[in-house]
Enzyme design. Structure first.
Site, PDB file in Angstrom:
ATOM      1  N   GLU A 116      37.227  -8.925 -14.414  1.00 21.03           N
ATOM      2  CA  GLU A 116      37.961  -7.973 -13.569  1.00 21.03           C
ATOM      3  C   GLU A 116      38.630  -6.863 -14.364  1.00 21.03           C
ATOM      4  O   GLU A 116      38.948  -5.814 -13.837  1.00 21.03           O
ATOM      5  CB  GLU A 116      38.996  -8.704 -12.713  1.00 21.03           C
ATOM      6  N   ARG A 154      20.380  11.172 -29.136  1.00 19.15           N
ATOM      7  CA  ARG A 154      19.386  12.239 -28.931  1.00 19.15           C
ATOM      8  C   ARG A 154      19.834  13.559 -29.542  1.00 19.15           C
ATOM      9  O   ARG A 154      19.016  14.425 -29.797  1.00 19.15           O
ATOM     10  CB  ARG A 154      19.157  12.527 -27.441  1.00 19.15           C
ATOM     11  N   ASP A 169      16.563  20.644 -22.608  1.00 19.77           N
ATOM     12  CA  ASP A 169      16.892  19.575 -21.667  1.00 19.77           C
ATOM     13  C   ASP A 169      17.802  20.025 -20.542  1.00 19.77           C
ATOM     14  O   ASP A 169      18.644  20.895 -20.719  1.00 19.77           O
ATOM     15  CB  ASP A 169      17.638  18.439 -22.392  1.00 19.77           C
TER      16      ASP A 169
END
Ligand code: 4HQ
Length: 236
Positions: A116, A154, A169
């Site tokens: 939790e 990346r 991109d």
């Protein structure tokens, strides 16, 4: 670039790094990911990482001591990190700008929670920042950590072979990508736009920009707003 991940499910991280562009970056040694099983930093017979919440209520809360010991070990073995990131829905939203910022650091630790929640003192004493991958709930910080490692890696030179593709991109320009097509030129009556077959490179560039902006204003007007604020226009 160096990452260290603290988790009770180390195999989830290892599996996520075994394939793909980032996996190859790890193989090539451009990205170094240390994976640390939180239970190895417990001191009791049952290797307890969680306990009942003070004040009552449902579910369990992750204990502070194993995280503190994990960080002490990482510091001793791998040096003092530049950032210690706690993954949680309470964090600042992780976006391409955040990925770019983290890619400029040398060493980032990622803390994954389950259950939790995590004892607030982990935020106060161990984490230097808190990031969320989006406004939804997943069952643990492991998939968020993999997403952060992927998006950041990346941007590290050499990880993606073609640097041009990284710069083109979606989002590196702050807008959505344009449509892509490959052969055949016609499929089930649906034709590839003529301009893409024309060989007019300047026209192709213009069409792609126009389509990218069209899609962005239809699907993500918030991104257009943001570009206007950041650049003073919606083109460059
Ligand atoms: N969590 N971005 C871990 C997330 C989350 C998110 C929920 C984190 C469960 C235990 N993490 N707890 N969104 O949903 O990072």
């Amino acid at each position: 670039m160096k990452f260290d991940v603290v988790t009770i499910f180390p195999r989830m991280i290892e599996a996520g790094l075994a394939e793909g562009v980032v996996g190859r970056g790890v193989e090539k040694g451009i990205v170094d990911v240390g994976v640390h099983d939180l239970r190895t930093f417990t001191t009791d017979r049952h290797r307890t990482v969680d306990d009942v919440p003070y004040g009552g209520g449902p579910g369990m809360v992750m204990k502070v001591e194993p995280f503190v010991r994990a960080l002490e070990t990482i510091r001793a073995e791998r040096g003092t990190p530049d950032a210690v990131v706690l993954l949680s829905p309470q964090g600042r939203l992780f976006d391409q700008g955040e990925a770019r910022r983290l890619s400029g650091l040398g060493h980032v630790v990622l803390l994954c929670g389950r259950y939790e929640g995590i004892d607030e003192r982990v935020r106060d004493l161990v984490a230097t920042e808190e990031l969320s991958i989006g406004d939804f709930v997943v069952s643990g910080g492991e998939t968020p950590a993999l997403i952060v490692i992927d998006a950041v890696s990346r941007l590290v030179p050499g990880v993606v072979g073609d640097q041009e593709s990284v710069e083109q991109d979606s989002f590196s320009q702050g807008i959505l990508d344009h449509p892509h097509y490959t052969r055949p030129a016609e499929f089930e009556g649906r034709k590839v736009p003529d301009v893409l077959l024309s060989g007019h490179h300047a026209e192709v560039r213009r069409w792609r920009m126009q389509e990218a902006l069209r899609r962005t204003s239809e699907r993500r007007p918030d991104l257009i707003e943001r570009r206007v604020k950041e650049t003073g226009n919606e083109r460059d």
